[in-house]
Design an enzyme around this catalytic site. Sequence first.
Site, PDB file in Angstrom:
ATOM      1  CB  CYS A 224       2.430  -2.888  -7.439  1.00  0.00           C
ATOM      2  SG  CYS A 224       0.659  -2.694  -7.543  1.00  0.00           S
TER       3      CYS A 224
ATOM      4  CG  HIS B 138       2.519  -7.689  -7.325  1.00  0.00           C
ATOM      5  ND1 HIS B 138       2.979  -7.475  -6.038  1.00  0.00           N
ATOM      6  CD2 HIS B 138       1.507  -6.815  -7.496  1.00  0.00           C
ATOM      7  CE1 HIS B 138       2.262  -6.538  -5.451  1.00  0.00           C
ATOM      8  NE2 HIS B 138       1.355  -6.123  -6.317  1.00  0.00           N
TER       9      HIS B 138
ATOM     10  CD  GLU C 156       6.266  -9.094  -6.126  1.00  0.00           C
ATOM     11  OE1 GLU C 156       6.535  -8.626  -7.241  1.00  0.00           O
ATOM     12  OE2 GLU C 156       5.316  -8.681  -5.419  1.00  0.00           O
TER      13      GLU C 156
ATOM     14  CD  GLU D  60      -2.843   0.896  -0.076  1.00  0.00           C
ATOM     15  OE1 GLU D  60      -3.286  -0.187  -0.487  1.00  0.00           O
ATOM     16  OE2 GLU D  60      -3.008   1.963  -0.701  1.00  0.00           O
ATOM     17  CB  SER D  61       1.745   3.698  -2.628  1.00  0.00           C
ATOM     18  OG  SER D  61       0.454   4.215  -2.849  1.00  0.00           O
TER      19      SER D  61
ATOM     20  NE  ARG E  59      -2.767   4.972  -4.228  1.00  0.00           N
ATOM     21  CZ  ARG E  59      -3.479   5.098  -3.101  1.00  0.00           C
ATOM     22  NH1 ARG E  59      -3.952   6.262  -2.741  1.00  0.00           N
ATOM     23  NH2 ARG E  59      -3.714   4.041  -2.354  1.00  0.00           N
TER      24      ARG E  59
HETATM   25  N1  GLN Z   1      -3.158   0.233  -4.990  1.00  0.00           N
HETATM   26  C1  GLN Z   1      -1.993   0.140  -4.164  1.00  0.00           C
HETATM   27  C2  GLN Z   1      -1.471   1.513  -3.781  1.00  0.00           C
HETATM   28  O1  GLN Z   1      -1.991   2.493  -4.181  1.00  0.00           O
HETATM   29  C3  GLN Z   1      -0.901  -0.638  -4.854  1.00  0.00           C
HETATM   30  C4  GLN Z   1      -1.309  -2.074  -4.970  1.00  0.00           C
HETATM   31  C5  GLN Z   1      -0.163  -3.038  -4.992  1.00  0.00           C
HETATM   32  O2  GLN Z   1       0.989  -2.699  -4.676  1.00  0.00           O
HETATM   33  N2  GLN Z   1      -0.481  -4.257  -5.294  1.00  0.00           N
HETATM   34  O3  GLN Z   1      -0.531   1.604  -3.096  1.00  0.00           O
END
Ligand code: GLN
Length: 194
Positions: free
Chosen positions: A83, A176, A178, A52-53, A112
Amino acid sequence: MVGKPAQIGVLALQGAFESHIKTFSSIGERAIPVKNVDELMEIKKLVIPGGESTAISMLLEANDLRSPLIERLSQGMPVFGTCAGMIILSRSIIDGRDDQVPLNAIDISVRRNAFGRQIDSFESELKVKGHKEPFPAIFIRAPIVEKVGPDVEIYAEVDGQIVLCGNDSTLVASFHPELSNDTRIHEMFLSIGN
Ligand code: GLN
């Protein structure tokens, strides 16, 4: 591999850091979790994982990592953002939280959660520049890159939307890598800055 000094760090404040460490280890590279300044100073390359950023941005501040990280990035330390990591490394965020200030490591504007709530996650066989076989990319509430500066190279798109790009010292992915059983994007990152 014990005893080999770690060259790679994975920011381990929140999110999918363990899977990155495992991916590197599967190709014989030791990666360490980075939670504080001492660990940040030890490494030569850094991954900022998905998660979660907003939470990762807050935790960077709370752990006094934001300024030293900006300093290392300005010195050209190679960095790989996936992400949420892509969002944090961008120049500007669309639909971010008002107090969420990105690190400006790469001249991109990202949106986002750009694929909408209905398609929270999906998989796509991605055509990546320089690779013949498609990459099985997993997208989870993924951002897209809406604008890129002149020094940014585009490596992959989904429906005309940029999802993988980079500059001299930065690689960013909306997805992702990874979580896929395919290490090619991590190998791309390892070739940066050598
Ligand atoms: N939606 C998330 C964000 O805004 C990112 C999602 C993710 O890293 N899988 O941080």
